[in-house]
Design a protein around this motif. Structure first.
Motif, PDB file in Angstrom:
ATOM      1  N   GLY A  68       3.213   7.103  -7.234  1.00  0.00           N
ATOM      2  CA  GLY A  68       2.335   7.758  -8.199  1.00  0.00           C
ATOM      3  C   GLY A  68       2.035   9.193  -7.861  1.00  0.00           C
ATOM      4  N   ASP A  69       2.491   9.678  -6.701  1.00  0.00           N
ATOM      5  CA  ASP A  69       2.179  11.040  -6.265  1.00  0.00           C
ATOM      6  C   ASP A  69       3.427  11.902  -6.108  1.00  0.00           C
ATOM      7  OD1 ASP A  69      -0.550  10.391  -6.083  1.00  0.00           O
ATOM      8  OD2 ASP A  69      -0.256   9.555  -4.076  1.00  0.00           O
ATOM      9  N   LEU A  70       4.508  11.524  -6.785  1.00  0.00           N
ATOM     10  CA  LEU A  70       5.762  12.244  -6.607  1.00  0.00           C
ATOM     11  C   LEU A  70       5.870  13.401  -7.583  1.00  0.00           C
ATOM     12  CD1 LEU A  70       8.153   9.171  -6.232  1.00  0.00           C
ATOM     13  CD2 LEU A  70       7.097  10.514  -4.424  1.00  0.00           C
ATOM     14  N   THR A  71       6.599  14.441  -7.174  1.00  0.00           N
ATOM     15  CA  THR A  71       6.849  15.584  -8.035  1.00  0.00           C
ATOM     16  C   THR A  71       8.340  15.708  -8.288  1.00  0.00           C
ATOM     17  OG1 THR A  71       6.699  18.001  -8.240  1.00  0.00           O
ATOM     18  CG2 THR A  71       6.920  17.114  -6.014  1.00  0.00           C
TER      19      THR A  71
ATOM     20  N   ALA B 127      10.609  12.695   4.671  1.00  0.00           N
ATOM     21  CA  ALA B 127      10.996  11.349   4.240  1.00  0.00           C
ATOM     22  C   ALA B 127      12.118  10.798   5.106  1.00  0.00           C
ATOM     23  CB  ALA B 127      11.437  11.379   2.774  1.00  0.00           C
ATOM     24  N   ALA B 128      13.153  11.607   5.285  1.00  0.00           N
ATOM     25  CA  ALA B 128      14.294  11.145   6.061  1.00  0.00           C
ATOM     26  C   ALA B 128      13.920  10.949   7.522  1.00  0.00           C
ATOM     27  CB  ALA B 128      15.442  12.145   5.935  1.00  0.00           C
ATOM     28  N   GLY B 129      13.159  11.885   8.080  1.00  0.00           N
ATOM     29  CA  GLY B 129      12.733  11.731   9.466  1.00  0.00           C
ATOM     30  C   GLY B 129      11.891  10.488   9.668  1.00  0.00           C
ATOM     31  N   ALA B 130      11.017  10.192   8.700  1.00  0.00           N
ATOM     32  CA  ALA B 130      10.161   9.005   8.800  1.00  0.00           C
ATOM     33  C   ALA B 130      10.986   7.733   8.825  1.00  0.00           C
ATOM     34  CB  ALA B 130       9.177   8.974   7.632  1.00  0.00           C
TER      35      ALA B 130
ATOM     36  N   PHE C  94       0.825  -1.207   0.000  1.00  0.00           N
ATOM     37  CA  PHE C  94       0.000   0.000   0.000  1.00  0.00           C
ATOM     38  C   PHE C  94       0.863   1.262   0.000  1.00  0.00           C
ATOM     39  CE2 PHE C  94      -2.959   3.061   2.017  1.00  0.00           C
ATOM     40  CZ  PHE C  94      -4.039   2.910   1.163  1.00  0.00           C
ATOM     41  N   GLY C  95       1.945   1.228   0.784  1.00  0.00           N
ATOM     42  CA  GLY C  95       2.787   2.421   0.894  1.00  0.00           C
ATOM     43  C   GLY C  95       3.481   2.797  -0.399  1.00  0.00           C
TER      44      GLY C  95
ATOM     45  N   LEU D 101       5.134   3.627   3.847  1.00  0.00           N
ATOM     46  CA  LEU D 101       3.764   3.788   4.318  1.00  0.00           C
ATOM     47  C   LEU D 101       3.569   5.177   4.939  1.00  0.00           C
ATOM     48  CD1 LEU D 101       1.086   2.255   4.581  1.00  0.00           C
ATOM     49  CD2 LEU D 101       1.844   1.491   6.843  1.00  0.00           C
ATOM     50  N   THR D 102       4.548   5.628   5.698  1.00  0.00           N
ATOM     51  CA  THR D 102       4.479   6.968   6.296  1.00  0.00           C
ATOM     52  C   THR D 102       4.489   8.047   5.224  1.00  0.00           C
ATOM     53  OG1 THR D 102       5.695   6.103   8.201  1.00  0.00           O
ATOM     54  CG2 THR D 102       5.528   8.486   8.000  1.00  0.00           C
ATOM     55  N   LEU D 103       5.339   7.857   4.210  1.00  0.00           N
ATOM     56  CA  LEU D 103       5.411   8.831   3.114  1.00  0.00           C
ATOM     57  C   LEU D 103       4.085   8.924   2.365  1.00  0.00           C
ATOM     58  CD1 LEU D 103       8.902   8.466   1.392  1.00  0.00           C
ATOM     59  CD2 LEU D 103       8.057  10.320   2.806  1.00  0.00           C
ATOM     60  N   TYR D 104       3.451   7.777   2.183  1.00  0.00           N
ATOM     61  CA  TYR D 104       2.165   7.797   1.498  1.00  0.00           C
ATOM     62  C   TYR D 104       1.157   8.625   2.296  1.00  0.00           C
ATOM     63  CZ  TYR D 104      -2.178   6.297  -0.676  1.00  0.00           C
ATOM     64  OH  TYR D 104      -3.406   6.300  -1.311  1.00  0.00           O
ATOM     65  N   GLY D 105       1.205   8.507   3.599  1.00  0.00           N
ATOM     66  CA  GLY D 105       0.334   9.335   4.434  1.00  0.00           C
ATOM     67  C   GLY D 105       0.653  10.810   4.277  1.00  0.00           C
ATOM     68  N   PHE D 106       1.946  11.156   4.257  1.00  0.00           N
ATOM     69  CA  PHE D 106       2.342  12.555   4.064  1.00  0.00           C
ATOM     70  C   PHE D 106       1.877  13.083   2.704  1.00  0.00           C
ATOM     71  CE2 PHE D 106       6.118  11.862   7.101  1.00  0.00           C
ATOM     72  CZ  PHE D 106       5.397  12.378   8.168  1.00  0.00           C
ATOM     73  N   SER D 107       1.922  12.210   1.685  1.00  0.00           N
ATOM     74  CA  SER D 107       1.574  12.652   0.327  1.00  0.00           C
ATOM     75  C   SER D 107       0.116  13.077   0.202  1.00  0.00           C
ATOM     76  CB  SER D 107       1.874  11.533  -0.681  1.00  0.00           C
ATOM     77  OG  SER D 107       0.961  10.458  -0.536  1.00  0.00           O
ATOM     78  N   GLN D 108      -0.718  12.705   1.166  1.00  0.00           N
ATOM     79  CA  GLN D 108      -2.117  13.115   1.120  1.00  0.00           C
ATOM     80  C   GLN D 108      -2.285  14.561   1.554  1.00  0.00           C
ATOM     81  OE1 GLN D 108      -4.165  10.696  -0.257  1.00  0.00           O
ATOM     82  NE2 GLN D 108      -2.135   9.730  -0.376  1.00  0.00           N
ATOM     83  N   PHE D 109      -1.230  15.138   2.151  1.00  0.00           N
ATOM     84  CA  PHE D 109      -1.327  16.499   2.668  1.00  0.00           C
ATOM     85  C   PHE D 109      -0.316  17.460   2.046  1.00  0.00           C
ATOM     86  CE2 PHE D 109      -2.460  13.437   5.982  1.00  0.00           C
ATOM     87  CZ  PHE D 109      -3.772  13.819   6.249  1.00  0.00           C
ATOM     88  N   THR D 110       0.765  16.935   1.497  1.00  0.00           N
ATOM     89  CA  THR D 110       1.796  17.809   0.944  1.00  0.00           C
ATOM     90  C   THR D 110       2.475  17.101  -0.215  1.00  0.00           C
ATOM     91  OG1 THR D 110       3.795  19.084   1.480  1.00  0.00           O
ATOM     92  CG2 THR D 110       3.589  16.929   2.492  1.00  0.00           C
TER      93      THR D 110
END
Length: 735
Positions: free
Chosen positions: A36-39, A316-319, A30-31, A213-222
């Motif tokens: 697919g949400d990278l810039t 990303a690094a902190g996660a 899932f993560g 998985l944490t990054l995917y959560g972040f990608s929903q907000f930033t």
């Protein structure tokens, strides 16, 4: 807290492993949707003049972004080439999302004067959403690549960012294929067994999956940068191996220590694995906890910056640091509880060899070697001549750091890519067959209604302009496009941006374009960096004080860490900015570093340097509490930790070195910077400079004023001592 984690791991190890297995499945299944949400945009600063002006320009002009196809060959005006180009242009014009495609044969300047190349610019419609733009670019590029009468390369605009991001991911995938087997081989050599060597890799995979998985959560907000994946992979692999290495080595040591005691004092009793896990978590776990917090704090400075690129790097690094730390403190103890009984205690295999060695050495009157004797000799060497060693180390590191004072950063162009990529081929062909400045993006100036009549003329008269074109937009705004001398983001281009902004005064004049974005990015760094650095240093000072109970050790640690970081960054500047030996690494001197490299090298290398410092300080502190002798504590601390630090540095150097096997310049710069930072810090700094400075400080190294000492006694995190500590009276600083 650590005791509770250890109890949970030994009482319910299967439950802990099951939870991490679930996290692994979610992370990998899932993560990974975060891909697919990278810039790929790295230079934009929300709210800056360049971004606001670009948004305004998009509202006033019907056209969107553009890219180009380059067709090259012996004669691009031959009937065969012309027929295929005309057909492709006609097809692209009919595709949805395409605003215009000029005829390269009738538009001035698109066919090279030597007749060996031609450009086909493609302009997209304005207002397209991301999916529509991606589809339009992909369809048009695919149709242009079907031209077979010549060599075709398609790039520029949105395609260039895509190609850079894609190359970065390819290089990372290649690095993983190289580094993972190499890391496993080194772990096998370190531990001498597959079970112990496999544990760090299990922690690594779990940590990276949890970070995704944490990054995917972040990608929903930033926004999350495409380079965040590289950072998660590099840092996740390196830190997980570091932490697991520290824990497993300490576990084997605790088992070996108890077995040795059993032979001499309590013969017949066997080592209890659960007790060894508890001791490991109490001692090495404390170091892992503080290490993870220090690395996370070092990287958190990136979150201070409004740039989505830097902020996503910090997230990303902190996660991955936090997830790796949690995996080392929970998953690894559970695995040790389940399988630790089958892991050979430290020293068991070589006991017979040692006995034979001792008998031989005893016959000759020489003492038997002790574990870590080599590192103890290094510490004694520095302790006996601290001024000479410290002075030499500081001089060498300062000399290596000198090029960093001339460091320049830019957005970069296709030269960052290898010669076998489309973007680089297009760039090289333009440089070979077209006049200088053909591929240079202009500095775009919007002159609003109400400006003085001579405003445009004054701007056109500025130095450093190769050509200037103007267009009146629908609301009366004048779009003035200035082509600077030099590269798109070189000194002439950025100077032109600054000159326009200085000249305008109160006039309604705004500047955008790549050069303006770079100027705004540099301004953002200059404005926010001091606050980010101050926050990180204060937080690290507080954390190091909580770890050591000393006032001077945090200051000494920060100073030596900055020295090693400056040396690594100086070498990167010397290689990739100044062009010395860059070809040996598959790159070239670009006159500046990629703006992605320095912030990441600084943040990650600083955190890793603190990592090794804590490995050593934890052992020095144990010895200090046991003996009360500052010199013995320094030597004993390095003797106990030298092997861990050296092995960890070797493994990290392999991981980071693997990222230098590709050809994408920003990844090469980051890989070289981090590899050097790790090696310099683990050798020159930790093996020579640290014992020398600890000797110079003497007992003062562990001193703190009475109020701070009471604070540390109350709030500082402490583990149970390995032996009954010798009471040591805190003395004020004295020579």
């Amino acid at each position: 807290m650590l005791a509770a984690l250890a109890r949970s791991a030994t009482r319910r190890p299967r439950t802990v492993v099951l939870i991490w297995l679930l996290l692994l499945v979610l992370g990998l299944g899932f993560g990974t949707r975060v891909f697919g949400d990278l810039t790929s945009s790295v230079e934009d600063v929300p709210g800056s003049e360049s971004v606001v002006t670009e948004e305004r320009l998009a509202e006033l002009t019907p056209d969107g972004e553009d890219f180009s196809a380059m067709v090259s060959g012996p004669d691009v005006e031959s009937p065969r080439v012309r027929a295929q180009v005309d057909d492709a242009v006609a097809d692209v014009r009919r595709q949805p999302g395409i605003a215009q495609v000029p005829d390269p044969y009738t538009t001035r300047g698109l066919v090279a004067q030597d007749g060996k190349a031609l450009l086909v610019p493609v302009v997209l419609k304005g207002g397209l959403d991301d999916d529509a733009e991606e589809e339009a670019v992909g369809d048009a590029a695919d149709r242009l690549r079907e031209i077979t009468a010549g060599d075709v390369a398609v790039s520029g605009g949105p395609l260039l960012g895509e190609q850079m991001g894609g190359r970065a991911q390819e290089d990372v995938a290649q690095a993983e294929l190289i580094t993972l087997p190499a890391v496993l081989v080194v772990l096998l050599l370190i531990f001498g067994g597959l079970r112990a060597a496999g544990l760090p890799l299990l922690v690594t995979v779990s940590g990276v999956a949890g970070a995704f998985l944490t990054l995917y959560g972040f990608s929903q907000f930033t926004e999350i940068s495409v380079y965040a994946v590289q950072i998660v992979t590099m840092l996740g692999l390196g830190l997980a191996v570091d932490y697991a290495l520290l824990m497993v080595i300490r576990f084997r040591e605790e088992r070996g220590k108890t077995e040795e005691t059993g032979r001499t004092e309590e013969r017949g009793k066997t080592q209890d694995v659960a007790q060894a896990v508890h001791a490991t978590v109490a001692h090495a776990g404390r170091t892992v906890l503080f290490s993870g917090l220090t690395v996370a704090i070092s990287l958190s400075g990136l979150v201070w910056f409004p740039s989505p690129f830097l902020r996503s790097m910090g997230l990303a690094a902190g996660a991955v640091v936090v997830v790796d730390m949690l995996a080392a403190l929970t998953l690894l103890p559970a695995l040790l509880a389940l399988f630790g009984g089958k892991i050979t205690p430290s020293g068991t295999k070589s006991r017979t060899k040692k006995a034979i060695w001792r008998r031989g050495r005893a016959a000759s009157g020489a003492p038997a070697p002790e574990p870590g004797a080599f590192f103890a000799r290094l510490a004694l060497f520095s302790a006996r001549r601290p001024l000479a060693v410290a002075g030499t180390a500081v001089a060498v590191l300062t000399f290596l750091a000198l090029p960093a004072f001339g460091m320049r950063i830019n957005i970069g162009d296709a030269r960052q890519l290898p010669h076998d990529t489309e973007a680089r081929q297009l760039y090289d062909t333009v440089r070979e067959h077209y006049p200088a400045g053909t591929d240079t993006d202009p500095v775009q100036v919007l002159i609003g209604p109400g400006a003085e009549p001579d405003c445009e003329d004054k701007i056109r008269a500025l130095p450093g302009i190769r050509s200037a074109d103007s267009e009146r937009l629908s609301d009366g705004t004048v779009l003035l496009e200035l082509t600077p001398t030099g590269s798109v983001d070189g000194p002439a281009a950025t100077r032109l941006v600054e000159q326009v902004r200085d000249l305008r005064g109160d006039e309604p004049v705004r500047v955008t374009g790549n050069a303006a974005s770079l100027v705004d990015f540099r301004s953002m760094l200059a404005e926010r960096a001091p606050w980010a650095v101050l926050t990180v240093l204060v937080a690290l000072f507080a954390l190091l004080f909580a770890f050591t109970g000393s006032l001077l050790l945090p200051l000494r640690t920060l100073a030596t860490t900055l020295l090693s970081l400056g040396a690594a960054l100086g070498v990167v500047v010397w290689v990739f900015q100044d062009g010395h030996a860059a070809g040996l690494l598959g790159g070239e001197g670009l006159g500046a570093l990629s703006l992605t490299a320095p912030p990441l090298i600084i943040a990650i290398a600083f955190g890793l340097a603190m990592d090794y410092e804590l490995f050593i300080l934890s052992r020095m502190r144990e010895a200090w509490l046991e003996t009360g002798d500052h010199r013995a504590a320094t030597v004993e601390g390095l003797r106990r930790s030298g092997r861990v630090v050296s092995c960890a540095a070797l493994l990290l150097a392999i991981v980071f070195g693997g990222f230098m096997t590709g050809g994408f310049s920003p990844i090469l710069q980051i890989g070289l910077g981090l590899t050097l930072a790790v090696l310099i810090d683990a050798t020159v700094v930790r093996m020579f400079l640290v014992p020398a400075t600890m000797t110079l400080l003497g007992r003062r190294a562990w001193w703190a004023p009475a109020p701070l000492r009471r604070i540390h006694q109350r709030y500082g995190l402490r583990e149970a001592p390995t032996a009954a500590p010798v009471p040591v009276r805190q003395a004020p600083p004295s020579p």
